[in-house]
Design an enzyme around this catalytic site. Sequence first.
Site, short mmCIF file in Angstrom:
data_model
loop_
_atom_site.label_atom_id
_atom_site.label_comp_id
_atom_site.label_asym_id
_atom_site.label_seq_id
_atom_site.Cartn_x
_atom_site.Cartn_y
_atom_site.Cartn_z
N HIS A 1 0.80 -1.23 0.00
CA HIS A 1 0.00 0.00 0.00
C HIS A 1 0.83 1.27 0.00
O HIS A 1 0.27 2.37 0.08
CB HIS A 1 -0.93 0.00 1.22
CG HIS A 1 -2.00 -1.04 1.17
ND1 HIS A 1 -3.00 -1.04 0.22
CD2 HIS A 1 -2.21 -2.14 1.93
CE1 HIS A 1 -3.79 -2.08 0.40
NE2 HIS A 1 -3.34 -2.77 1.43
N ASP B 1 -8.60 -5.60 6.32
CA ASP B 1 -9.24 -6.32 5.23
C ASP B 1 -10.25 -7.33 5.76
O ASP B 1 -11.29 -7.57 5.13
CB ASP B 1 -8.19 -7.03 4.38
CG ASP B 1 -7.50 -6.08 3.41
OD1 ASP B 1 -8.18 -5.55 2.52
OD2 ASP B 1 -6.29 -5.84 3.55
N ASP C 1 16.67 -11.22 -2.82
CA ASP C 1 18.02 -10.89 -3.29
C ASP C 1 18.48 -9.53 -2.75
O ASP C 1 19.68 -9.30 -2.55
CB ASP C 1 18.07 -10.87 -4.82
CG ASP C 1 18.08 -12.26 -5.44
OD1 ASP C 1 18.09 -13.25 -4.67
OD2 ASP C 1 18.04 -12.36 -6.68
N GLU D 1 -6.71 -12.71 5.52
CA GLU D 1 -7.39 -11.42 5.51
C GLU D 1 -8.88 -11.51 5.22
O GLU D 1 -9.54 -10.49 5.02
CB GLU D 1 -6.71 -10.49 4.49
CG GLU D 1 -5.21 -10.31 4.79
CD GLU D 1 -4.55 -9.31 3.87
OE1 GLU D 1 -4.70 -8.10 4.12
OE2 GLU D 1 -3.90 -9.73 2.89
N ARG E 1 6.50 -6.63 3.66
CA ARG E 1 5.19 -7.05 3.17
C ARG E 1 5.16 -6.83 1.66
O ARG E 1 5.26 -5.70 1.17
CB ARG E 1 4.07 -6.27 3.86
CG ARG E 1 2.72 -7.03 3.81
CD ARG E 1 1.71 -6.44 2.87
NE ARG E 1 1.19 -5.18 3.33
CZ ARG E 1 0.04 -5.02 4.03
NH1 ARG E 1 -0.67 -6.06 4.38
NH2 ARG E 1 -0.36 -3.81 4.34
#
Length: 268
Positions: free
Chosen positions: A49, A178, A88, A152, A74
């Site tokens: 977000h 959510d 990575d 969620e 996240r």
Amino acid sequence: MIDVTNRFKRRLAAGPSAPLGSWLMAAAPSTAEAMGHVGFDFLVVDMEHVPIDLGDLAHILRAIGCTGAAPVVRLPWNDQVMVKRVLDLGAETVMVPFVESAEEARAAVSFARYPPTGVRGVAAVHRASRFGRASDYLGRADAETFVIVQLETPRAIARLAEIAAVPGVDALFVGPGDLSAAMGRMGQVGHAEVQALIAQAAQGAKAVGKPIGIVGPNPDMVARFLDYGYSFAAVASDVAMMTGRAADWLGTLRGAGASPQGGPTAAY
């Protein structure tokens, strides 16, 4: 030997208290570094977000690395290429949003593991391997990478046991914002029906022996979640704390008093 130990994994296993963190919404290395020095056990770098691209992420991970906090990244989605690139770049703990089935959880785990157990692409020189100087990185990466899957929706929580049983799912995480929306209670995390399902998820995770985390908008609600049995928890975010304190002080100076207790219900 160069250390590639996952600090979040070690802190969660160490106990006895639940690790406490916060969300990073400012997309700024300086804010991330400042929050890390406050004393949080972990900080969630939100790529879902927040407009954080891969170049931004590298700088934010460096900033957190100067502090005692452990970064949790996240991801924007359960995507093979994104998982590979984030790992990575040096992320050791990744949180995969909106997992609703064991099949989706297996995919997430496979993206984060090298062959033969997964499909993560192999490169010898990148930030995670300390640019090739951690000679044992490829041999240790799978054991140090920590995969958190987010539940969620009510459907996801109903399938908690089968999702948790997927090998390589290291922890679960309930997204209350959510979840409340999926229950028709948008923005009402404190509603009794939402709280009941949040408590049910904690009980379900305990029954199957899987750590489970959550985020709450204020200390009172986070304390309630910990009482339900959550293993780790984040409180609010850098931006919510900054704007909330600013509004309180401005209200005091203008004679309006402090803002309502707790602030917004979705502060992360």
